[in-house]
Each structure stands twice: as structure tokens, then as C-alpha cells.
Enzyme design. Structure first.
Site, mmCIF file in Angstrom:
data_model
loop_
_atom_site.group_PDB
_atom_site.id
_atom_site.type_symbol
_atom_site.label_atom_id
_atom_site.label_comp_id
_atom_site.label_asym_id
_atom_site.label_seq_id
_atom_site.Cartn_x
_atom_site.Cartn_y
_atom_site.Cartn_z
ATOM 1 N N HIS A 64 0.870 -1.184 0.000
ATOM 2 C CA HIS A 64 0.000 0.000 0.000
ATOM 3 C C HIS A 64 0.907 1.236 0.000
ATOM 4 C CE1 HIS A 64 -3.687 -2.337 0.637
ATOM 5 N NE2 HIS A 64 -2.918 -3.121 1.374
ATOM 6 N N GLY A 70 -7.360 2.780 8.020
ATOM 7 C CA GLY A 70 -8.574 3.561 8.204
ATOM 8 C C GLY A 70 -9.707 2.815 8.854
ATOM 9 N N HIS A 196 -7.858 -10.152 -2.533
ATOM 10 C CA HIS A 196 -7.803 -10.163 -1.068
ATOM 11 C C HIS A 196 -8.802 -11.207 -0.580
ATOM 12 C CE1 HIS A 196 -8.136 -8.455 3.094
ATOM 13 N NE2 HIS A 196 -9.362 -8.917 2.958
ATOM 14 N N ASP A 286 2.372 -6.806 2.273
ATOM 15 C CA ASP A 286 1.205 -5.977 2.626
ATOM 16 C C ASP A 286 1.667 -4.726 3.376
ATOM 17 O OD1 ASP A 286 -1.488 -5.410 2.454
ATOM 18 O OD2 ASP A 286 -2.070 -6.621 4.171
ATOM 19 N N SER A 290 -3.066 -1.903 6.826
ATOM 20 C CA SER A 290 -3.456 -2.073 8.224
ATOM 21 C C SER A 290 -3.559 -3.553 8.546
ATOM 22 C CB SER A 290 -4.793 -1.385 8.499
ATOM 23 O OG SER A 290 -5.790 -1.853 7.613
#
Length: 390
Positions: A64, A70, A196, A286, A290
Site C-alpha cells: 500500500h 482507516g 484479497h 502488505d 493495516s
């Protein structure tokens, strides 16, 4: 004038074991691999590896790069990738993606960050789309994104079997896969769909259903987070045995491991022992995403940030702690992801390939030097990279 570097007396893993060789780099490509190579006096740089391992630069297929997160509110948005972290970890190629948030995180932002990283010496590609369906695009369609935007190579990470997914139907998955596949064929790119996979009971069944109801090859779908739990891992082994690629996430936390996730290194060993083909298994970090830990009722318990450095750490752990063959483990972070992503000059050491290289101390299993695009970005365990503002 092209930069010329001669690396002598290196134990080359390409990722196949070549033994002790000399490697000549001219500009941003590998020019020659042989024995007893020499440069004319005052031409180029000579580095004596003294038997250290020379490895391909690591290929990280899911990062990312512009930040993610978030799920814990706006204050939990994660920061952008710093290229220095990648270089210090032996990572020389990354694929940028959006995740859960494709509202305040945009493809325009992702594209700008990808171009910035590429200009800073890190080979950076990206995917169109995000978790969501319909797929967000730059140009108005998946097909034109892949065909007309040079650094867009596929779509992702589109979410399935996750409470944050848009729950695409089989027909919707096939429509995206068909557009990406045709665009890839016409542009010479992979057109891969990064998937994903969450922790819901459906696991990989949506992909098996899509393949069984079409002529789309299973290899068009590239599911990640397959080490999320043992049941998903075994479903992933079936997917790999059927001809697909599966990806294990290297970033984790003690809390996530306690909830049932396997380390990527452990998952690699189990997959190999379960009969998964060694050339169908990959790792990704990743990074900057998050790392969320949800209760059974979907409530967020905790959240941390993924690290690009975990890619090398789990490669090393696979060899040292799990007893995975060195070359098999190295393939998972070099040639295997390069192949599924269609990056033909990445993930290996060979004449004509990109000069993305790492020298690793065989005694301590630590990184000494990292070269990206023919330039040392990390040398004698010190960063050489200098950005515009640092």
C-alpha cells in the site's frame, strides 16, 4: 556514461544455485555472468563479494505504497512507503495497491506515488481497482487502464470472503477477469487479478466457481492472505495444485497469530509438504496496510501497520526456522512473484535482466549491499539513497 560495476567472487543464487561467479553490471542491466571477469584500469567499480550470497532483488507483489488503513477511523490511516525501508530490506520491486479505502485513497494518488518511487530508483508498478466492485479505474475501464497506462499491470486487491468486500457475484468476477485478461494479452502484460481473501467461510470458493463457469484460466486470479488460517491454507493448496498461484502475507502481529494465522514461513513449509507446486507459492509484505484483528462479531480489536522489511525476515525464517530449502524459499520472494506478475526482467540474475541485486552475509544472514536499477542504494549496511528532501 553508463555506470559499470563488476561484482567478483559472489555465490550466485539466480535463484538457482550458480556457485561462485563474477557478475558484470552495465547501466541498469546485467551484462555478463562468468568466471575471472576483469575491467580495464580506471573503468567502473569492482566489488569483491568474498563468497557472500548474491541474490535477485526481492519482488513485493502487494504494498500500500500511498498508505492504507482507516478501519479504526481517520486517525488510523497509515503512512506512505518510504523507499529507504525497501532498499534496506533488499526489496527492489513493488506493486502498489489500494485496499479498503478507495474514497479518501485514490488511484490518482496511487499513480503519483508509484511514479515518484520509480524516479527514486525503486521499480514500482500498480494495479487498478481496490477492494470494491464495481472496480475504480483511472481511465474509465479496466481494459484501457491496463492497455494505456504503462505501469498498471493488473487489478486489485479485489476482496472476497470478507465482511469489507462488495461481495461480487461469479458473473461480476468473470467480467473483471475477462477485461483484465484481454487487456493483458493486447498489451503484453499479466492482467492478473490480485484477490484479497478474508476469513469468512467462503474462502476461495468464489474463484473456483468463476473458473468452473468459464474458460478463464485459474492463474488469472492471484489470491493473497492464504496463511490467514489452516482451513484457508489447505484450500489454497488445492488452488495451487489446480494451476493457480497463492500468496502468503509476511506482516503480522502476535495477536493475529494467536487468532489462528500462520507465519508466512510456516505456511510455505506446510504448503510444500502438502504437495503444492514450489513454483506457485509467493510471499508479499502488505506493507503500509493495516493489520487488523476483528472479533467474531466484526468489531475491530486492534490495528498495526505492515512492514516491507517482513519480506526478507520471513524468507530468512523459512530457511532457518522452518527448514525450507534455500532456493525454494528464495523463489517465493523473487522469481515466482515476478512470473505471476509478468515482470520478465525481474526476480532473477541473468544476462539481460535488470540489475536488481542483494549481497547477503552467509554467516549472519543479513544484507550487506542492495543494488536497484544498477545503482547501489544500500552499501556496507548504510543507505546511499538521497531523496529530494532528505
Amino acid at each position: 556514461m553508463s555506470q559499470i560495476t563488476l561484482i567478483k567472487n559472489a555465490h550466485v543464487f539466480a535463484p538457482r544455485d550458480f556457485g561462485i561467479c563474477d557478475v558484470l553490471v552495465a547501466g541498469d542491466r546485467i551484462a555478463k555472468i562468468d568466471h575471472n571477469l576483469a575491467l580495464p584500469e580506471n573503468i567502473g567499480q569492482v566489488v569483491d563479494a568474498d563468497g557472500a550470497w548474491l541474490l535477485p532483488g526481492l519482488v513485493d507483489s502487494l504494498v500500500h505504497i500511498s498508505g492504507g488503513g482507516g478501519e479504526g477511523g481517520f486517525a488510523s490511516r497509515t503512512p506512505e512507503l518510504d523507499p529507504r525501508e525497501a532498499f534496506a530490506s533488499g526489496v527492489t520491486t513493488v506493486i502498489g495497491v489500494l485496499g479498503t479505502d478507495a474514497t479518501t485513497r485514490t488511484l490518482n494518488e496511487l499513480y503519483g506515488k508509484a511514479r515518484a518511487l520509480d524516479a527514486q530508483g525503486l521499480s514500482c508498478y500498480m494495479h487498478s481497482g481496490s477492494y470494491q466492485f464495481p472496480v475504480n479505474t483511472l481511465t474509465g475501464s479496466v481494459r484501457t487502464d491496463i492497455m494505456l497506462v504503462d505501469n498498471i499491470i493488473g487489478v486489485g486487491e479485489l476482496a472476497i470472503s470478507d465482511h469489507r468486500s462488495s461481495h461480487p457475484s461469479t458473473a461480476e468476477l468473470l467480467r473483471v477477469a475477462s477485461d483484465a485478461r484481454v487487456a493483458g494479452l493486447l498489451s503484453g502484460k499479466s492482467g492478473v487479478i490480485s484477490i484479497h481473501v478474508g476469513g469468512c467461510d467462503g474462502r476461495l470458493q468464489p474463484l473456483f466457481d468463476a473458473v468452473s463457469n468459464s474458460d478463464i484460466p485459474i492463474s488469472q486470479f492471484y489470491p493473497t492472505h492464504i496463511n490467514r488460517n489452516e482451513n484457508l491454507l489447505q484450500h489454497g493448496v488445492e488452488f495451487a495444485q489446480a494451476g493457480g498461484f497463492i500468496d502468503f502475507t509476511t506482516s503480522t502481529t502476535p495477536e493475529i497469530l494467536a487468532s489462528g494465522e500462520l507465519r508466512a514461513s510456516r505456511a510455505l513449509r506446510v504448503a510444500l509438504e502438502s504437495g503444492a507446486p514450489e513454483d506457485r507459492l509467493t510471499f508479499s509484505s502488505d506493507a503500509q496496510g493495516s493489520m487488523t484483528n476483528f472479533c467474531d462479531n466484526g468489531t475491530l480489536q486492534d490495528i498495526e501497520v505492515g512492514s516491507v522489511g517482513s519480506l526478507f525476515d520471513e524468507f530468512r525464517r523459512a530457511v532457518q526456522a522452518e527448514g525450507v530449502d534455500f532456493v525454494r524459499a528464495l523463489q517465493a520472494v523473487t522469481s515466482n512473484p515476478a512470473r505471476v506478475l509478468g515482470l520478465r526482467r525481474k526476480g532473477g540474475i541473468g544476462e539481460g535482466l535488470d540489475a536488481d541485486l542483494s549481497l547477503v552475509d552467509p554467516e549472519s544472514f543479513t544484507i550487506r549491499h542492495v543494488m536497484a536499477k544498477g545503482r547501489w542504494q544500500y552499501f556496507d549496511s548504510q543507505l546511499q539513497f538521497r531523496g529530494a528532501f532528505a
